[in-house]
Design a protein around this motif. Structure first.
Motif, PDB file in Angstrom:
ATOM      1  N   ARG A   1     -39.426   9.770 -22.266  1.00  0.00           N
ATOM      2  CA  ARG A   1     -38.009  10.082 -22.412  1.00  0.00           C
ATOM      3  C   ARG A   1     -37.506   9.788 -23.823  1.00  0.00           C
ATOM      4  O   ARG A   1     -36.665  10.513 -24.344  1.00  0.00           O
ATOM      5  N   GLY A   2     -38.015   8.703 -24.435  1.00  0.00           N
ATOM      6  CA  GLY A   2     -37.589   8.363 -25.788  1.00  0.00           C
ATOM      7  C   GLY A   2     -36.120   7.963 -25.834  1.00  0.00           C
ATOM      8  O   GLY A   2     -35.505   7.611 -24.825  1.00  0.00           O
ATOM      9  N   GLY A   3     -35.529   8.004 -27.030  1.00  0.00           N
ATOM     10  CA  GLY A   3     -34.103   7.717 -27.192  1.00  0.00           C
ATOM     11  C   GLY A   3     -33.734   6.315 -26.758  1.00  0.00           C
ATOM     12  O   GLY A   3     -34.455   5.350 -27.013  1.00  0.00           O
ATOM     13  N   TRP A   4     -32.591   6.220 -26.072  1.00  0.00           N
ATOM     14  CA  TRP A   4     -32.117   4.893 -25.665  1.00  0.00           C
ATOM     15  C   TRP A   4     -32.997   4.296 -24.574  1.00  0.00           C
ATOM     16  O   TRP A   4     -33.040   3.076 -24.420  1.00  0.00           O
ATOM     17  N   TRP A   5     -33.705   5.152 -23.809  1.00  0.00           N
ATOM     18  CA  TRP A   5     -34.661   4.619 -22.845  1.00  0.00           C
ATOM     19  C   TRP A   5     -35.719   3.788 -23.567  1.00  0.00           C
ATOM     20  O   TRP A   5     -36.019   2.650 -23.172  1.00  0.00           O
ATOM     21  N   ASP A   6     -36.249   4.360 -24.607  1.00  0.00           N
ATOM     22  CA  ASP A   6     -37.306   3.690 -25.367  1.00  0.00           C
ATOM     23  C   ASP A   6     -36.785   2.405 -26.007  1.00  0.00           C
ATOM     24  O   ASP A   6     -37.401   1.337 -25.908  1.00  0.00           O
ATOM     25  N   GLN A   7     -35.643   2.492 -26.657  1.00  0.00           N
ATOM     26  CA  GLN A   7     -35.105   1.313 -27.343  1.00  0.00           C
ATOM     27  C   GLN A   7     -34.749   0.201 -26.375  1.00  0.00           C
ATOM     28  O   GLN A   7     -35.087  -0.968 -26.594  1.00  0.00           O
ATOM     29  N   GLY A   8     -34.066   0.547 -25.298  1.00  0.00           N
ATOM     30  CA  GLY A   8     -33.637  -0.483 -24.353  1.00  0.00           C
ATOM     31  C   GLY A   8     -34.808  -1.167 -23.663  1.00  0.00           C
ATOM     32  O   GLY A   8     -34.867  -2.405 -23.580  1.00  0.00           O
ATOM     33  N   ILE A   9     -35.765  -0.372 -23.171  1.00  0.00           N
ATOM     34  CA  ILE A   9     -36.910  -0.944 -22.461  1.00  0.00           C
ATOM     35  C   ILE A   9     -37.750  -1.812 -23.385  1.00  0.00           C
ATOM     36  O   ILE A   9     -38.126  -2.942 -23.046  1.00  0.00           O
ATOM     37  N   MET A  10     -38.036  -1.306 -24.583  1.00  0.00           N
ATOM     38  CA  MET A  10     -38.919  -2.046 -25.473  1.00  0.00           C
ATOM     39  C   MET A  10     -38.262  -3.309 -26.017  1.00  0.00           C
ATOM     40  O   MET A  10     -38.960  -4.309 -26.266  1.00  0.00           O
ATOM     41  N   GLN A  11     -36.967  -3.313 -26.205  1.00  0.00           N
ATOM     42  CA  GLN A  11     -36.304  -4.532 -26.672  1.00  0.00           C
ATOM     43  C   GLN A  11     -36.379  -5.628 -25.614  1.00  0.00           C
ATOM     44  O   GLN A  11     -36.614  -6.800 -25.940  1.00  0.00           O
ATOM     45  N   VAL A  12     -36.180  -5.255 -24.351  1.00  0.00           N
ATOM     46  CA  VAL A  12     -36.298  -6.249 -23.277  1.00  0.00           C
ATOM     47  C   VAL A  12     -37.724  -6.776 -23.188  1.00  0.00           C
ATOM     48  O   VAL A  12     -37.959  -7.987 -23.059  1.00  0.00           O
ATOM     49  N   LEU A  13     -38.711  -5.879 -23.284  1.00  0.00           N
ATOM     50  CA  LEU A  13     -40.104  -6.300 -23.198  1.00  0.00           C
ATOM     51  C   LEU A  13     -40.513  -7.150 -24.390  1.00  0.00           C
ATOM     52  O   LEU A  13     -41.271  -8.115 -24.254  1.00  0.00           O
ATOM     53  N   ASP A  14     -40.013  -6.807 -25.580  1.00  0.00           N
ATOM     54  CA  ASP A  14     -40.314  -7.626 -26.761  1.00  0.00           C
ATOM     55  C   ASP A  14     -39.744  -9.033 -26.613  1.00  0.00           C
ATOM     56  O   ASP A  14     -40.357 -10.012 -27.077  1.00  0.00           O
ATOM     57  N   ALA A  15     -38.574  -9.139 -25.970  1.00  0.00           N
ATOM     58  CA  ALA A  15     -37.995 -10.469 -25.742  1.00  0.00           C
ATOM     59  C   ALA A  15     -38.874 -11.286 -24.796  1.00  0.00           C
ATOM     60  O   ALA A  15     -39.053 -12.494 -24.990  1.00  0.00           O
ATOM     61  N   LEU A  16     -39.448 -10.630 -23.770  1.00  0.00           N
ATOM     62  CA  LEU A  16     -40.336 -11.343 -22.852  1.00  0.00           C
ATOM     63  C   LEU A  16     -41.626 -11.756 -23.551  1.00  0.00           C
ATOM     64  O   LEU A  16     -42.144 -12.857 -23.327  1.00  0.00           O
ATOM     65  N   ILE A  17     -42.160 -10.881 -24.405  1.00  0.00           N
ATOM     66  CA  ILE A  17     -43.394 -11.204 -25.111  1.00  0.00           C
ATOM     67  C   ILE A  17     -43.198 -12.383 -26.055  1.00  0.00           C
ATOM     68  O   ILE A  17     -44.130 -13.157 -26.312  1.00  0.00           O
ATOM     69  N   ALA A  18     -41.967 -12.559 -26.570  1.00  0.00           N
ATOM     70  CA  ALA A  18     -41.698 -13.653 -27.511  1.00  0.00           C
ATOM     71  C   ALA A  18     -41.857 -15.023 -26.862  1.00  0.00           C
ATOM     72  O   ALA A  18     -42.135 -16.012 -27.556  1.00  0.00           O
ATOM     73  N   PHE A  19     -41.691 -15.099 -25.530  1.00  0.00           N
ATOM     74  CA  PHE A  19     -41.838 -16.379 -24.840  1.00  0.00           C
ATOM     75  C   PHE A  19     -43.316 -16.665 -24.587  1.00  0.00           C
ATOM     76  O   PHE A  19     -44.060 -15.769 -24.178  1.00  0.00           O
ATOM     77  N   PRO A  20     -43.760 -17.893 -24.782  1.00  0.00           N
ATOM     78  CA  PRO A  20     -45.137 -18.246 -24.393  1.00  0.00           C
ATOM     79  C   PRO A  20     -45.326 -18.047 -22.890  1.00  0.00           C
ATOM     80  O   PRO A  20     -44.426 -18.317 -22.092  1.00  0.00           O
ATOM     81  N   ARG A  21     -46.494 -17.594 -22.506  1.00  0.00           N
ATOM     82  CA  ARG A  21     -46.743 -17.293 -21.092  1.00  0.00           C
ATOM     83  C   ARG A  21     -46.601 -18.522 -20.209  1.00  0.00           C
ATOM     84  O   ARG A  21     -46.069 -18.449 -19.099  1.00  0.00           O
ATOM     85  N   ILE A  22     -47.084 -19.642 -20.698  1.00  0.00           N
ATOM     86  CA  ILE A  22     -47.018 -20.847 -19.863  1.00  0.00           C
ATOM     87  C   ILE A  22     -45.581 -21.230 -19.574  1.00  0.00           C
ATOM     88  O   ILE A  22     -45.270 -21.754 -18.499  1.00  0.00           O
TER      89      ILE A  22
ATOM     90  N   VAL B   1     -47.013 -17.185  -7.804  1.00  0.00           N
ATOM     91  CA  VAL B   1     -48.007 -17.018  -8.869  1.00  0.00           C
ATOM     92  C   VAL B   1     -48.208 -15.537  -9.177  1.00  0.00           C
ATOM     93  O   VAL B   1     -48.320 -15.135 -10.339  1.00  0.00           O
ATOM     94  N   ILE B   2     -48.233 -14.687  -8.129  1.00  0.00           N
ATOM     95  CA  ILE B   2     -48.356 -13.243  -8.346  1.00  0.00           C
ATOM     96  C   ILE B   2     -47.177 -12.724  -9.158  1.00  0.00           C
ATOM     97  O   ILE B   2     -47.337 -11.921 -10.086  1.00  0.00           O
ATOM     98  N   LEU B   3     -45.971 -13.175  -8.811  1.00  0.00           N
ATOM     99  CA  LEU B   3     -44.779 -12.749  -9.546  1.00  0.00           C
ATOM    100  C   LEU B   3     -44.850 -13.187 -10.997  1.00  0.00           C
ATOM    101  O   LEU B   3     -44.511 -12.420 -11.915  1.00  0.00           O
ATOM    102  N   ALA B   4     -45.297 -14.412 -11.234  1.00  0.00           N
ATOM    103  CA  ALA B   4     -45.398 -14.912 -12.607  1.00  0.00           C
ATOM    104  C   ALA B   4     -46.403 -14.100 -13.410  1.00  0.00           C
ATOM    105  O   ALA B   4     -46.155 -13.750 -14.580  1.00  0.00           O
ATOM    106  N   ILE B   5     -47.549 -13.771 -12.807  1.00  0.00           N
ATOM    107  CA  ILE B   5     -48.555 -12.957 -13.501  1.00  0.00           C
ATOM    108  C   ILE B   5     -48.015 -11.555 -13.771  1.00  0.00           C
ATOM    109  O   ILE B   5     -48.244 -10.969 -14.831  1.00  0.00           O
ATOM    110  N   THR B   6     -47.266 -11.006 -12.810  1.00  0.00           N
ATOM    111  CA  THR B   6     -46.689  -9.672 -12.988  1.00  0.00           C
ATOM    112  C   THR B   6     -45.697  -9.645 -14.142  1.00  0.00           C
ATOM    113  O   THR B   6     -45.743  -8.746 -14.993  1.00  0.00           O
ATOM    114  N   VAL B   7     -44.812 -10.625 -14.190  1.00  0.00           N
ATOM    115  CA  VAL B   7     -43.777 -10.650 -15.227  1.00  0.00           C
ATOM    116  C   VAL B   7     -44.396 -10.823 -16.609  1.00  0.00           C
ATOM    117  O   VAL B   7     -43.977 -10.185 -17.588  1.00  0.00           O
ATOM    118  N   THR B   8     -45.395 -11.681 -16.719  1.00  0.00           N
ATOM    119  CA  THR B   8     -46.005 -11.926 -18.025  1.00  0.00           C
ATOM    120  C   THR B   8     -46.948 -10.808 -18.460  1.00  0.00           C
ATOM    121  O   THR B   8     -47.158 -10.599 -19.657  1.00  0.00           O
TER     122      THR B   8
END
Length: 308
Positions: free
Chosen positions: A135-156, A173-180
């Motif tokens: 889809r690109g556009g704001w879909w791409d920007q919004g989704i990737m910004q949220v995911l980049d914020a999650l990646i910034a946190f250490p997994r532990i 534990v399954i939920l934690a693995i899914t989110v990370t």
């Protein structure tokens, strides 16, 4: 007079069994993938056998404490007098074969915690990555910004937050693995989608008036399955490490079923008296993860060779 030959056409088309064997033969053409698959299959076999038989009850404290390997206890006993081999076999179930549902310890799902955690991250990550890439556009920007914020946190840290908020349990534990794991999958799927959506068959589907959801899940996703399969094998290894880490910290899967990380945590307190309680579950974790990595590396090598 011309005679139709439908049987010849059917014989020319390979059967599903033949196509499955052709796909599996790719694995056996790589020595690295074959060795990795052999290690993984060994632990799967151990888990399946443990569903029906273990040398002794895994939680029974009926032997002398801290025994080395011997003719009765092949891998020795732990600090409570439990048979290490039986507990190691039982721990394989938790990782690969069954997931206990909350509220009833007898109610389980087929498939281990690591498998379900990776499947969850694949589903969530694929949905997000497909929408961001196609889809690109704001879909791409919004989704990737949220995911980049999650990646910034250490997994532990994310693991600890999920367990602190929801408590211990297989599903937590399954939920934690899914989110990370979902952000990494989403980035991979997005990059593949950006390449695949430029192909002619995608343009043809758009010309036919197919919906975006049809194009994403029927045209793009099947053509990205090779890299996703390799990535999934690696992520199962990461999930096993995560389960072992949480078990070692004492906040992983709850009793009574033993997991390998918790076995290491319990045995380390008596490591100067009995080293075997630490060695065997550590070897189990390391060998299974190495097997998955070898399988993924060999599979990636063969798939890249076939694509050339």
């Amino acid at each position: 007079m011309a005679v139709a030959q439908p049987a010849a056409g059917r014989m020319a088309r390979p059967s599903r069994l033949r196509r499955l064997w052709d796909n599996l033969s790719i694995v056996f053409e790589s020595r690295v993938a074959t060795v990795g698959l052999s290690i993984v299959m060994f632990w799967l076999l151990v888990g399946v056998v443990s569903l029906f038989w273990t040398p002794y009850p895994p939680n029974a404290t009926e032997f002398q404490q801290n025994l080395p390997p011997n003719s009765v206890n092949w891998l020795g006993t732990d600090h409570l007098g439990r048979d290490i081999l039986s507990r190691l076999m039982q721990g394989t179930q938790v990782i690969l074969l069954k997931t206990r549902l909350p509220g009833d310890t007898d109610l389980v799902l087929p498939g281990g915690v690591a498998i379900w955690g990776v499947l969850g991250s694949l589903v969530v990550g694929s949905i997000l990555g497909l929408n961001a890439g196609y889809r690109g556009g704001w879909w791409d920007q919004g989704i990737m910004q949220v995911l980049d914020a999650l990646i910034a946190f250490p997994r532990i840290v994310l693991y600890l937050v999920a367990i602190a908020a929801l408590g211990q349990g297989d599903l937590v534990v399954i939920l934690a693995i899914t989110v990370t794991g979902a952000p990494g999958v989403a980035r991979l799927v997005r990059s593949l989608t950006l390449d695949i959506k430029t192909r002619d068959y995608i343009r043809a589907a758009e010309t036919r008036g197919e919906s975006p959801w049809y194009i994403m899940f029927r045209e793009i996703l099947p053509n990205a399955r090779g890299p996703l399969l390799v990535d999934a094998m690696l992520r199962v290894g990461y999930a096993i490490f995560a389960i072992g880490t949480l078990g070692f910290l004492g906040i992983g899967l709850p009793p009574p079923d033993p997991d390998w990380g918790n076995m290491v945590n319990e045995a380390r307190r008596n490591i100067f008296v009995n080293q075997w309680g630490v060695i065997w579950p550590s070897v189990a974790i390391a060998s299974l993860v190495i097997g998955l990595n070898l399988f993924a590396d060999g599979l990636r090598e063969e798939l890249s060779r076939y694509q050339k």
